[in-house]
Design an enzyme around this catalytic site. Structure first.
Site, PDB file in Angstrom:
ATOM      1  N   HIS A 139      46.281  38.463  41.036  1.00 46.48           N
ATOM      2  CA  HIS A 139      47.361  39.268  41.000  1.00 46.48           C
ATOM      3  C   HIS A 139      47.412  40.360  41.293  1.00 46.48           C
ATOM      4  O   HIS A 139      48.469  40.915  42.412  1.00 46.48           O
ATOM      5  CB  HIS A 139      47.311  39.213  39.191  1.00 46.48           C
ATOM      6  N   GLU A 140      45.997  41.551  41.446  1.00 46.42           N
ATOM      7  CA  GLU A 140      46.019  42.107  40.998  1.00 46.42           C
ATOM      8  C   GLU A 140      45.742  42.593  43.460  1.00 46.42           C
ATOM      9  O   GLU A 140      46.592  43.086  44.104  1.00 46.42           O
ATOM     10  CB  GLU A 140      44.589  43.043  40.932  1.00 46.42           C
TER      11      GLU A 140
HETATM   12 ZN   LIG Z   1      50.402  43.382  38.572  1.00 47.67          ZN
END
Ligand SMILES: [Zn+2]
Length: 274
Positions: A139-140
């Site tokens: 996600h990051e």
């Molecule tokens: Zn985020």
């Protein structure tokens, strides 16, 4: 001008800035406003990252080893995917780097422009296992791959300019208010949620791309839903996880991830890297 062109201009917000600043996010093809130099932003990020490395206590244990291993697999899988798809690799100028910060109180992780990643030991209580860690990292990393910071910085400039124009039109009233109250108008606009900290479209995009990158790298993305559920549980305790303050969790988010899971597993199976 036909309606479609008009919508395009409106949707992208490029009216006053010109077509050059229009770009699209990789894979999702969402239109983005980007006119800040990525190289400049990456250089700034690198400087900040160096400061963080000096200031924080870094650890080099088995968790750090698995962070580096997940990271390397994602780096290679992402580049391989774009290569095989005959698309420009958005990570071509990245200088990937990972740190594990010894701070159990901070349940957070981030990836700065150019691939500078930090994980706090606090979030390991929520990620629990390799697949969980890969979900958060995916996600990051997706925020960085989709150049969300470039987009945000570009929008910041627009808002700064807009504030200045408003100031001129109102005869400097905003500046007067700021001087007397000590309030930063631009800061206030940011607080209104426009840029706080990534917008909802960017979060949704990072969720989706994060699943894809984890799946391409061979991780079990079904763990992603469990993470958001653990995050919700942790929020009920005394200290809500910091990740939640920058990542609004909702039933809607978990629902969407659940809807995407099978499609992503089928369409983005683990990719072979050399
Ligand atoms: Zn985020």
């Amino acid at each position: 001008m036909n309606r479609r062109n008009f919508l395009h201009l409106l949707g992208c917000g490029c009216l006053s800035i010109g077509f050059q600043s229009c770009a699209t996010a990789p894979i999702t093809e969402r239109k983005q406003l980007k006119f800040i130099s990525e190289a400049k932003l990456n250089a700034q990020a690198k400087q900040i990252y160096e400061k963080v490395k000096k200031k924080e206590k870094l650890i080099n244990d088995e968790n750090f080893l698995s962070i580096k291993e997940i990271g390397k697999r994602m780096e290679d899988s992402i580049s391989e995917y774009f290569y095989q798809s005959n698309l420009p690799d958005p990570t071509a100028n990245f200088d990937w780097e990972y740190i594990l910060i010894d701070n159990k109180k901070v349940k957070n992780a981030w990836c700065m422009p150019g691939g500078k990643i930090a994980i706090y030991t606090g979030i390991l209580e929520i990620t629990k296992n390799t697949n969980g860690l890969a979900a958060i990292m995916g996600h990051e990393i997706a925020h960085a791959v989709a150049k969300h910071s470039v987009e945000r910085a570009s929008r910041n400039v627009v808002i700064n300019v807009a504030t200045q124009v408003t100031d001129i039109l109102t005869g400097g009233k905003l500046s007067q208010v700021n001087r007397t109250t000590g309030m930063d108008t631009v800061g206030l606009i940011r607080q209104m949620g426009i840029l706080n900290p990534f917008n909802r479209k960017q979060e949704t995009e990072a969720d989706y791309l994060g699943l894809i990158f984890s799946s391409l790298s061979g991780y079990d993305i079904r763990e992603t839903v469990k993470i958001w559920e653990r995050m919700k549980k942790a929020k009920k305790g005394k200290e809500p996880p910091e990740f939640m303050s920058t990542h609004p969790s909702s039933e809607n988010r978990i629902k969407k991830i659940n809807e995407w899971l099978n499609e992503v597993i089928l369409e983005y199976p683990p990719i072979k890297t050399s």
